[in-house]
Design a protein around this motif. Structure first.
Motif, PDB file in Angstrom:
ATOM      1  N   MET B   1      64.981 -14.097  41.490  1.00  0.00           N
ATOM      2  CA  MET B   1      65.779 -14.934  41.441  1.00  0.00           C
ATOM      3  C   MET B   1      66.242 -16.010  39.776  1.00  0.00           C
ATOM      4  SD  MET B   1      64.960 -17.444  44.791  1.00  0.00           S
ATOM      5  CE  MET B   1      63.627 -16.964  44.219  1.00  0.00           C
ATOM      6  N   ALA B   2      65.082 -15.644  38.764  1.00  0.00           N
ATOM      7  CA  ALA B   2      65.655 -16.468  37.536  1.00  0.00           C
ATOM      8  C   ALA B   2      66.708 -15.583  36.798  1.00  0.00           C
ATOM      9  CB  ALA B   2      63.980 -16.518  37.061  1.00  0.00           C
ATOM     10  N   ALA B   3      66.073 -13.824  36.766  1.00  0.00           N
ATOM     11  CA  ALA B   3      66.806 -13.683  36.224  1.00  0.00           C
ATOM     12  C   ALA B   3      68.337 -12.753  36.726  1.00  0.00           C
ATOM     13  CB  ALA B   3      66.516 -11.922  36.212  1.00  0.00           C
ATOM     14  N   ALA B   4      68.320 -13.224  38.022  1.00  0.00           N
ATOM     15  CA  ALA B   4      70.019 -13.552  38.389  1.00  0.00           C
ATOM     16  C   ALA B   4      70.553 -14.614  38.250  1.00  0.00           C
ATOM     17  CB  ALA B   4      69.743 -13.718  40.534  1.00  0.00           C
ATOM     18  N   VAL B   5      69.854 -16.049  38.008  1.00  0.00           N
ATOM     19  CA  VAL B   5      69.895 -17.124  37.598  1.00  0.00           C
ATOM     20  C   VAL B   5      70.945 -17.551  36.112  1.00  0.00           C
ATOM     21  CG1 VAL B   5      70.225 -19.864  37.554  1.00  0.00           C
ATOM     22  CG2 VAL B   5      68.945 -18.712  39.680  1.00  0.00           C
ATOM     23  N   ALA B   6      69.877 -16.934  35.737  1.00  0.00           N
ATOM     24  CA  ALA B   6      70.048 -16.685  34.401  1.00  0.00           C
ATOM     25  C   ALA B   6      72.125 -15.480  33.903  1.00  0.00           C
ATOM     26  CB  ALA B   6      69.160 -15.673  33.270  1.00  0.00           C
ATOM     27  N   CYS B   7      71.692 -14.594  34.676  1.00  0.00           N
ATOM     28  CA  CYS B   7      72.479 -13.952  34.902  1.00  0.00           C
ATOM     29  C   CYS B   7      74.172 -14.405  34.819  1.00  0.00           C
ATOM     30  CB  CYS B   7      72.963 -12.625  35.125  1.00  0.00           C
ATOM     31  SG  CYS B   7      71.585 -11.204  34.989  1.00  0.00           S
ATOM     32  N   ARG B   8      74.239 -15.195  36.180  1.00  0.00           N
ATOM     33  CA  ARG B   8      75.575 -15.785  36.367  1.00  0.00           C
ATOM     34  C   ARG B   8      75.729 -16.870  35.571  1.00  0.00           C
ATOM     35  NH1 ARG B   8      77.633 -14.159  40.144  1.00  0.00           N
ATOM     36  NH2 ARG B   8      78.216 -15.392  41.970  1.00  0.00           N
ATOM     37  N   GLN B   9      75.060 -17.581  35.280  1.00  0.00           N
ATOM     38  CA  GLN B   9      74.898 -18.757  33.677  1.00  0.00           C
ATOM     39  C   GLN B   9      75.159 -18.226  31.994  1.00  0.00           C
ATOM     40  OE1 GLN B   9      70.463 -19.702  33.540  1.00  0.00           O
ATOM     41  NE2 GLN B   9      71.181 -22.094  34.734  1.00  0.00           N
ATOM     42  N   ILE B  63      75.197 -16.301  44.600  1.00  0.00           N
ATOM     43  CA  ILE B  63      74.242 -14.997  43.888  1.00  0.00           C
ATOM     44  C   ILE B  63      74.068 -14.545  45.892  1.00  0.00           C
ATOM     45  CG2 ILE B  63      73.055 -13.543  42.597  1.00  0.00           C
ATOM     46  CD1 ILE B  63      72.479 -15.874  41.550  1.00  0.00           C
ATOM     47  N   PRO B  64      74.832 -13.348  45.578  1.00  0.00           N
ATOM     48  CA  PRO B  64      74.391 -12.752  47.323  1.00  0.00           C
ATOM     49  C   PRO B  64      73.395 -12.389  46.894  1.00  0.00           C
ATOM     50  CG  PRO B  64      76.769 -11.699  46.233  1.00  0.00           C
ATOM     51  CD  PRO B  64      75.983 -12.644  44.741  1.00  0.00           C
ATOM     52  N   PHE B  65      72.711 -11.911  48.070  1.00  0.00           N
ATOM     53  CA  PHE B  65      71.129 -11.296  48.288  1.00  0.00           C
ATOM     54  C   PHE B  65      71.587 -10.548  50.070  1.00  0.00           C
ATOM     55  CE2 PHE B  65      70.975 -15.849  49.996  1.00  0.00           C
ATOM     56  CZ  PHE B  65      70.089 -16.075  50.536  1.00  0.00           C
ATOM     57  N   LEU B  66      70.593  -9.565  49.939  1.00  0.00           N
ATOM     58  CA  LEU B  66      70.151  -8.943  50.884  1.00  0.00           C
ATOM     59  C   LEU B  66      68.313  -9.301  50.701  1.00  0.00           C
ATOM     60  CD1 LEU B  66      71.522  -5.672  49.866  1.00  0.00           C
ATOM     61  CD2 LEU B  66      72.692  -7.216  51.309  1.00  0.00           C
ATOM     62  N   LEU B  67      68.870  -9.491  52.370  1.00  0.00           N
ATOM     63  CA  LEU B  67      66.593  -9.576  52.291  1.00  0.00           C
ATOM     64  C   LEU B  67      66.557  -8.487  53.625  1.00  0.00           C
ATOM     65  CD1 LEU B  67      66.545 -13.671  54.143  1.00  0.00           C
ATOM     66  CD2 LEU B  67      65.941 -12.639  51.946  1.00  0.00           C
ATOM     67  N   ASN B  68      64.942  -8.374  53.938  1.00  0.00           N
ATOM     68  CA  ASN B  68      64.605  -7.278  54.751  1.00  0.00           C
ATOM     69  C   ASN B  68      65.282  -6.193  54.016  1.00  0.00           C
ATOM     70  OD1 ASN B  68      63.400  -8.574  56.623  1.00  0.00           O
ATOM     71  ND2 ASN B  68      65.499  -9.519  57.464  1.00  0.00           N
ATOM     72  N   SER B  69      65.380  -5.656  53.204  1.00  0.00           N
ATOM     73  CA  SER B  69      66.891  -4.752  52.818  1.00  0.00           C
ATOM     74  C   SER B  69      65.528  -3.522  51.474  1.00  0.00           C
ATOM     75  CB  SER B  69      67.829  -4.607  52.291  1.00  0.00           C
ATOM     76  OG  SER B  69      68.295  -5.693  52.991  1.00  0.00           O
ATOM     77  N   THR B  70      65.560  -2.554  51.867  1.00  0.00           N
ATOM     78  CA  THR B  70      64.650  -1.723  51.076  1.00  0.00           C
ATOM     79  C   THR B  70      65.388  -0.544  50.302  1.00  0.00           C
ATOM     80  OG1 THR B  70      62.957  -1.940  52.579  1.00  0.00           O
ATOM     81  CG2 THR B  70      62.709   0.022  51.241  1.00  0.00           C
ATOM     82  N   VAL B  71      64.986  -0.413  49.123  1.00  0.00           N
ATOM     83  CA  VAL B  71      65.533   0.132  48.324  1.00  0.00           C
ATOM     84  C   VAL B  71      65.043   1.499  48.358  1.00  0.00           C
ATOM     85  CG1 VAL B  71      66.317   0.721  45.790  1.00  0.00           C
ATOM     86  CG2 VAL B  71      66.445  -1.750  46.345  1.00  0.00           C
ATOM     87  N   LEU B  72      66.084   2.785  49.160  1.00  0.00           N
ATOM     88  CA  LEU B  72      65.052   3.913  48.258  1.00  0.00           C
ATOM     89  C   LEU B  72      65.111   5.177  47.700  1.00  0.00           C
ATOM     90  CD1 LEU B  72      66.704   4.956  52.038  1.00  0.00           C
ATOM     91  CD2 LEU B  72      63.912   3.726  51.691  1.00  0.00           C
ATOM     92  N   ASN B  73      66.199   4.779  47.047  1.00  0.00           N
ATOM     93  CA  ASN B  73      66.116   5.835  45.437  1.00  0.00           C
ATOM     94  C   ASN B  73      67.252   4.572  44.325  1.00  0.00           C
ATOM     95  OD1 ASN B  73      66.382   7.503  44.405  1.00  0.00           O
ATOM     96  ND2 ASN B  73      68.118   8.964  44.948  1.00  0.00           N
ATOM     97  N   LEU B  74      66.522   5.272  43.730  1.00  0.00           N
ATOM     98  CA  LEU B  74      67.108   4.758  41.646  1.00  0.00           C
ATOM     99  C   LEU B  74      67.410   5.772  41.064  1.00  0.00           C
ATOM    100  CD1 LEU B  74      68.140   2.468  39.935  1.00  0.00           C
ATOM    101  CD2 LEU B  74      65.217   2.671  40.209  1.00  0.00           C
TER     102      LEU B  74
END
Lengths: 128, 395
Positions: B1-9, B63-74
């Motif tokens: 969240m801190a990174a997302a907020v800083a990105c937006r700023q 800032i849009p966010f997804l909950l209950n969401s798992t990243v399967l691949n990067l």
């Protein structure tokens, strides 16, 4: 009397060395900020701690609401406040900062909620 | 969240925050004790309160966010596959910030022999059960390992009516912060046994006892020191490991000591445009530093997006005596840089030296060092100007 303290006010964890008589500080070393001196003063007169714990909630999105005392309380009351919070129950919704209990032990100890709890149908609990 | 907020700023418009859990804030939600935010917010907050400060900013900044969401691949091409109850989603990003946090080391990882009864928990799992789910885990507790979560849980268990018999630590010093030993153990007269470990576990169905023994200088059990402690619960607080399954999958090079990605001074991993911050990069002892690290690496994220994060040089930061690790592991540009360290063992009146060969670049005196406490030191672009090599050591 000589005593070593580890200050708990912040993560610096200052090691403070104190020479004192009764409640009178004669010499103090190792305190990196004025809060350290205040902490030691409290420790030798009346040690204070913030109590943190949790209380049961009815119909909330979490089964518990986390709470803390609105200000630091004498250390000897920590366990007694714990006994009280284990018996308590509050009704959702709960706002962050809301007072959930007043004047515990008749010592002007208030408990405030440290998180928000939404009122919800049990079936939709986030932690079912 | 801190990174997302800083990105937006910093003016970044298209951001997506992906959360595996059912709520924002992660582990902070179960850390209901106070002491968070002293540096960031100049107040002693509980975990949920600290998280709430960021949740409010995330919502306020839309800032849009997804909950209950798992990243399967990067993938190295910065593609992300996410699964949640709406289905499988595919995102292609220009840049990715890894902020997955860390996991607890378990019984399997430390190899305690003996029976396999119920009643053995990692400290963080116990914390989740007691503080979020309202399950009490036991009545008579032994804690193995003196990590901060174990210390915090010792106090918590006492306040919930359990008996905490002892905290046994394998090392000759605690791996938790001194203030936690003070306010969680000493306040409640819980003994801390240094150079002690569990050598056997007994119990049929439920845990019935743990055998504790003292360790000698070389780490072996001292004969005749074994003793059986009757208890129904054993808590393990034996270390945290950055959660880098996805990073590994993507081919990001990890540092074997930190367990996190090897990064440059902007938190950029071995794959350009993929950054890391917080406990996934290195395990922190203070959450304020996690937020500060997130804000710090976002400067590099913005530079990358604007095409300004170029490789001007490649200097490997060499590690000398007295230190367990250093982050960043390499320097690629000429920027003010915050270095994070952990020392090998506790000590007093130490000096941290930054050197180029025999030339001293900077030195910093440290009155007291402790492996439990991360050390952060900033070097200016001027101090780092023109250097060909960089070595850090503690004397």
């Amino acid at each position: 009397m000589h005593r070593e303290f580890i200050c708990i006010v912040c993560p610096n964890s200052c090691h403070i060395s104190v020479e004192y008589e009764g409640t009178n500080i004669k010499d103090i070393k190792g305190d990196q900020c004025p809060k350290g001196r205040d902490y030691v003063k409290n420790e030798i007169t009346n040690p204070l701690r913030v109590f943190t714990g949790s209380v049961l909630v009815e119909n909330g999105d979490f089964p518990l609401v986390s709470v803390k005392t609105s200000s630091p309380i004498p250390k000897q009351y920590l366990k007694k406040v714990g006994e009280i919070t284990r018996q308590m129950k509050v009704e959702a919704p709960v706002e962050l900062g809301q007072i959930v209990a007043r004047n515990l032990l008749n010592k002007k100890i208030d408990l405030i909620a440290t998180r928000k709890i939404k009122k919800i149908n049990k079936k939709n609990s986030l932690l079912s | 969240m801190a990174a997302a907020v800083a990105c937006r700023q910093k003016g970044i418009e298209d951001i997506l925050l992906i959360e595996r859990g059912a709520y924002l804030g992660g582990i902070l939600n179960q850390c209901i004790h106070d002491g968070f935010g002293l540096e960031k917010f100049h107040a002693s907050l509980t975990g949920p309160e600290y998280a709430q400060r960021y949740i409010e900013q995330v919502i306020e900044k839309d800032i849009p966010f997804l909950l209950n969401s798992t990243v399967l691949n990067l993938t190295p091409q910065k593609e992300v596959i996410v699964i949640n109850d709406k289905g499988l989603h595919h995102y292609k990003a220009k840049t990715i910030i890894l902020a997955m946090g860390c996991r607890e080391r378990t019984r399997g990882a430390i190899g305690i022999p003996g029976a396999r009864p119920s009643g053995i928990y990692t400290a963080g799992v116990a914390q989740e059960l007691i503080n979020l789910k309202n399950y009490m885990i036991g009545k008579k507790v032994v804690i193995l390992g003196s990590g901060d979560i174990g210390l915090i849980m010792a106090r918590r268990l006492i306040l919930e009516g359990a008996e905490v018999l002892m905290v046994a630590e394998k090392l000759p010093y605690s791996s938790g912060l001194p203030r936690n030993i003070n306010q969680c153990l000493y306040d409640f007269d819980i003994p801390l046994l240094l150079s002690h470990t569990a050598v056997d576990i007994k119990g049929n169905g439920r845990l019935s006892g743990v055998t504790i023994a003292q360790l000698g200088k070389r780490g072996g059990v001292i004969p005749g020191t074994k003793r059986r402690i009757a208890c129904d619960t054993l808590l393990l607080s034996v270390g945290l490991i950055p959660e880098n399954e996805l990073s590994r999958q993507a081919g990001i090079i990890l540092d074997p000591v930190t367990g996190g990605p090897q990064v440059d001074e902007r938190g950029q991993t071995s794959i350009p445009g993929i950054f890391a911050c917080g406990n996934v990069l290195q395990v922190h002892d203070i959450v304020d530093n996690v937020s500060l690290e997130a804000e710090y690496i976002v400067e590099g994220v913005v530079e990358y997006l604007e095409g300004r994060l170029t490789k001007e040089r490649e200097i490997k930061v060499e590690l000398g005596e007295g230190l367990r690790y250093v982050v960043p592991q390499r320097l690629i540009s000429r920027k003010d840089t915050i270095f994070s360290f952990r020392v090998n063992q506790p000590g007093q009146h130490k000096v941290l030296l930054f050197e180029e060969g025999r030339r001293l670049i900077k030195k910093k005196s440290l009155r007291r060092v402790n492996p439990a406490e991360m050390v952060r030191v900033k070097l200016s672009s001027l101090e780092l100007e023109g250097i060909k090599r960089l070595k850090v050591r503690l004397v």
